[in-house]
Scaffold this motif. Sequence first.
Motif, PDB file in Angstrom:
ATOM      1  N   VAL A 212       0.914  -1.163  -0.160  1.00  0.00           N
ATOM      2  CA  VAL A 212       0.010   0.169  -0.112  1.00  0.00           C
ATOM      3  C   VAL A 212       0.872   1.259  -0.055  1.00  0.00           C
ATOM      4  N   ARG A 213       0.509   2.289  -0.730  1.00  0.00           N
ATOM      5  CA  ARG A 213       1.332   3.341  -0.826  1.00  0.00           C
ATOM      6  C   ARG A 213       0.228   4.667  -0.723  1.00  0.00           C
ATOM      7  N   ASN A 214       1.022   5.795  -0.161  1.00  0.00           N
ATOM      8  CA  ASN A 214      -0.111   6.954  -0.116  1.00  0.00           C
ATOM      9  C   ASN A 214      -1.179   6.940   0.770  1.00  0.00           C
ATOM     10  N   ALA A 215      -0.909   6.167   1.740  1.00  0.00           N
ATOM     11  CA  ALA A 215      -1.970   5.778   2.840  1.00  0.00           C
ATOM     12  C   ALA A 215      -2.197   7.242   3.637  1.00  0.00           C
ATOM     13  N   PHE A 216      -3.338   7.677   4.044  1.00  0.00           N
ATOM     14  CA  PHE A 216      -3.399   8.848   4.967  1.00  0.00           C
ATOM     15  C   PHE A 216      -4.727   8.732   5.896  1.00  0.00           C
ATOM     16  N   ILE A 217      -4.972   9.505   6.903  1.00  0.00           N
ATOM     17  CA  ILE A 217      -6.216   9.576   7.476  1.00  0.00           C
ATOM     18  C   ILE A 217      -6.250  11.106   7.797  1.00  0.00           C
ATOM     19  N   ARG A 218      -7.211  11.564   7.445  1.00  0.00           N
ATOM     20  CA  ARG A 218      -7.406  13.021   7.969  1.00  0.00           C
ATOM     21  C   ARG A 218      -8.759  13.475   8.449  1.00  0.00           C
ATOM     22  N   VAL A 219      -8.790  14.408   9.439  1.00  0.00           N
ATOM     23  CA  VAL A 219      -9.984  14.955   9.960  1.00  0.00           C
ATOM     24  C   VAL A 219     -10.523  16.177   9.502  1.00  0.00           C
ATOM     25  N   VAL A 220     -11.681  16.333   9.246  1.00  0.00           N
ATOM     26  CA  VAL A 220     -12.283  17.523   8.657  1.00  0.00           C
ATOM     27  C   VAL A 220     -13.396  18.026   9.422  1.00  0.00           C
ATOM     28  N   ASN A 221     -13.613  19.146   9.457  1.00  0.00           N
ATOM     29  CA  ASN A 221     -14.653  19.871  10.310  1.00  0.00           C
ATOM     30  C   ASN A 221     -15.801  19.789   9.431  1.00  0.00           C
ATOM     31  N   SER A 222     -16.844  19.124   9.955  1.00  0.00           N
ATOM     32  CA  SER A 222     -18.265  18.691   9.020  1.00  0.00           C
ATOM     33  C   SER A 222     -18.903  20.060   8.658  1.00  0.00           C
ATOM     34  N   ALA A 223     -18.779  21.154   9.741  1.00  0.00           N
ATOM     35  CA  ALA A 223     -19.396  22.298   9.412  1.00  0.00           C
ATOM     36  C   ALA A 223     -18.880  23.166   8.348  1.00  0.00           C
TER      37      ALA A 223
END
Length: 194
Positions: free
Chosen positions: A127-138
């Motif tokens: 697997v390459r370019n794996a990420f996790i991100r958190v985005v404000n729903s608002a």
Amino acid sequence: MGVNLTKGGNVSLTKQAPGLTSVVVGLGWDARTTDGRAFDLDASAIVTDADGRAVSDQHFIFFNNKTSPEGAVTHSGDNLTGEGGGDDEQITVNLASLPAQAGKVVFPVSIYGADSADSNGQTFGQVRNAFIRVVNSADSSELARYDLSEDASTETAMVFGELYRNGEEWKFRAIGQGYSAGLSGIARDFGVNV
């Protein structure tokens, strides 16, 4: 622009976005070129208490159980290929609706069917370019991001990160912990009956 984290790093989401009530956790990856067999990764979420034990078996959210009992955690559905840019799968977490005993929401990603992953020789090393991100729903602003770069050549599942409660704050921690026992091993470690 959100905070870029390294393994083990954390950030206060509440300080980044005062009044934060809901986030979208986006997970993404690309499969390296393999022998042509299908390569499907699945994101999931486990709502736990402060001690890291699942609140209930129904608080294990994945492609076959897309919503937690109170509706606080919702999985967007399964992306079978990981193709294309941006998030491959998303999990929405309404922080205000989580049960009172919820202390964390953990985000594992696994190669579909650990047994088949083992027999196919598929691992996170492919697997390459794996990420996790958190985005404000608002407002759709990215609050935090963790790009995984570790070599996980033998693991069939990984905990990418976790949201956790710290007093009145919600924080996010980058984890990047691999598991060779697949998703069922992760679920058992958090007290889910699988």
